[in-house]
Scaffold this active site. Structure first.
Site, PDB file in Angstrom:
ATOM      1  N   TYR A   1       0.841  -1.190   0.000  1.00  0.00           N
ATOM      2  CA  TYR A   1       0.000   0.000   0.000  1.00  0.00           C
ATOM      3  C   TYR A   1       0.881   1.246   0.000  1.00  0.00           C
ATOM      4  CZ  TYR A   1      -3.663  -3.280   1.529  1.00  0.00           C
ATOM      5  OH  TYR A   1      -4.541  -4.339   1.638  1.00  0.00           O
TER       6      TYR A   1
ATOM      7  N   SER B   1     -13.095  -4.811   2.113  1.00  0.00           N
ATOM      8  CA  SER B   1     -14.146  -4.203   1.290  1.00  0.00           C
ATOM      9  C   SER B   1     -15.543  -4.630   1.744  1.00  0.00           C
ATOM     10  CB  SER B   1     -13.956  -4.544  -0.190  1.00  0.00           C
ATOM     11  OG  SER B   1     -12.771  -3.990  -0.696  1.00  0.00           O
TER      12      SER B   1
END
Length: 326
Positions: free
Chosen positions: A54, A201
């Site tokens: 990330y 998610s």
């Protein structure tokens, strides 16, 4: 705060996904991200999720800035496997023994800590037997650098093989009202093996929040513009799907995001969602879902109205889909 278990870790019922603070979801603001991380700690969140890829390491560094002063109170999860060049392009997935050790040392350095509570293989390397990868991760546990081992987007066969080498504490996978593939085979297997499920998610990359009404609402560098579910007629059809949830949420006097999280939490104490956000207002809204009870008739209605396979379009573009369920 309410808590659930991953191995012997006692983690907040909702963790905080930190990915969007450093990449993928539009522009970054480190100051607001740091404020959001600190606010999460104030609210009792003690489970932070990041990965070495990330922001090409920047997200771990960001989390490390907050982690240092509260290390003993926080459970940190990070991941390895994606190898990217300096420009951010993914070069390969690497699960070799040598890379496992190298990646862990780099994550420890960026996180400014000497151990990782939960270390995931981000994606399974098809070139390396899973036994080799898990064997190297097991050595990290024996050295005290890692407390628990996890997998991400692994198939049931891979999970079984990995479990024979070392106990797998958690499986991170996409799971939400509109992504329920794991319910048929993988979720039952995890429960049989006492493996916690950590849904990423859980808000469908923001779609289930009801706040996204047009693809034009996304800035140009938001990666969701390349996601099949967010494109063209798929977007319009999925919007109709979400409107059914919005009506239900309105009747309960809660937000669609809270309904989506409450639905996940109601599916079992072994499920610990990690909704991601870089804004304090959304964080507060998400955490409030912990105290909401989902009536059985509402849960039954959701399961009937949005059954498995309802979402239109794949979860990822073609190349990324090839890395799932390995």
């Amino acid at each position: 705060m309410k808590y659930r278990s991953i191995g012997d870790l006692r983690v907040s019922s909702l963790g905080l996904g930190c990915m969007g603070m450093s990449e993928y979801y539009g522009n970054q603001n480190d100051e607001e991200s740091i404020a959001t991380l600190n606010y999460a700690l104030e609210l009792g969140v003690n489970f932070l999720d990041t990965a070495d890829q990330y922001g090409v390491g920047k997200n771990e560094e960001l989390v490390g800035r907050v982690l240092k002063s509260v290390r003993q109170q926080i459970n940190i999860a990070t991941k390895f496997g994606f190898v990217r060049d300096e420009a951010g392009k993914v070069i390969e997935i690497n699960g070799s023994k040598e890379y496992v050790k190298k990646a862990c040392e780099a994550s420890l350095r960026r996180l400014n800590t000497d151990y990782i509570d939960l270390y995931y293989l981000h994606r399974v390397d098809p070139r390396v037997p899973i036994e080799e990868t898990i064997g190297a991760m097991k050595e990290l546990v024996e050295e005290g650098k890692v407390r628990h081992i996890g997998l991400s987007e692994a198939s049931s066969q891979t999970i079984k093989r990995a479990q024979k080498v070392h106990p797998i504490a958690a499986l991170q996978t996409e799971y939400s009202i509109w992504s329920r593939d794991i319910e048929e085979e993988i979720l039952p297997l995890c429960r049989k093996l006492n493996i916690a499920v950590v849904p990423y998610s859980p808000l469908g990359r923001g779609f289930l929040s009801g706040k996204l009404k047009s693809i034009d609402n996304l800035v140009k560098n938001d990666y969701r513009r390349n996601s099949p579910r967010f494109q063209g007629e798929n977007f319009n059809q999925n919007l109709l799907l979400i409107q059914r949830l919005e009506d239900t949420a309105c009747q309960m006097n809660i937000s669609p995001a809270q309904l989506a999280l409450t639905w996940l939490l109601s599916n079992g104490e072994d499920i610990i969602p990690i909704p991601g956000t870089k804004r304090r207002s959304y964080l507060k809204e998400n955490i409030a879902a912990i105290d909401i009870e989902l009536p059985k008739n509402v849960k039954d209605f959701i399961d009937k109205t949005v059954p498995v396979g309802s979402a239109i379009g794949d979860r990822y573009p073609v190349q990324s889909m090839k890395l799932l369920n390995q």
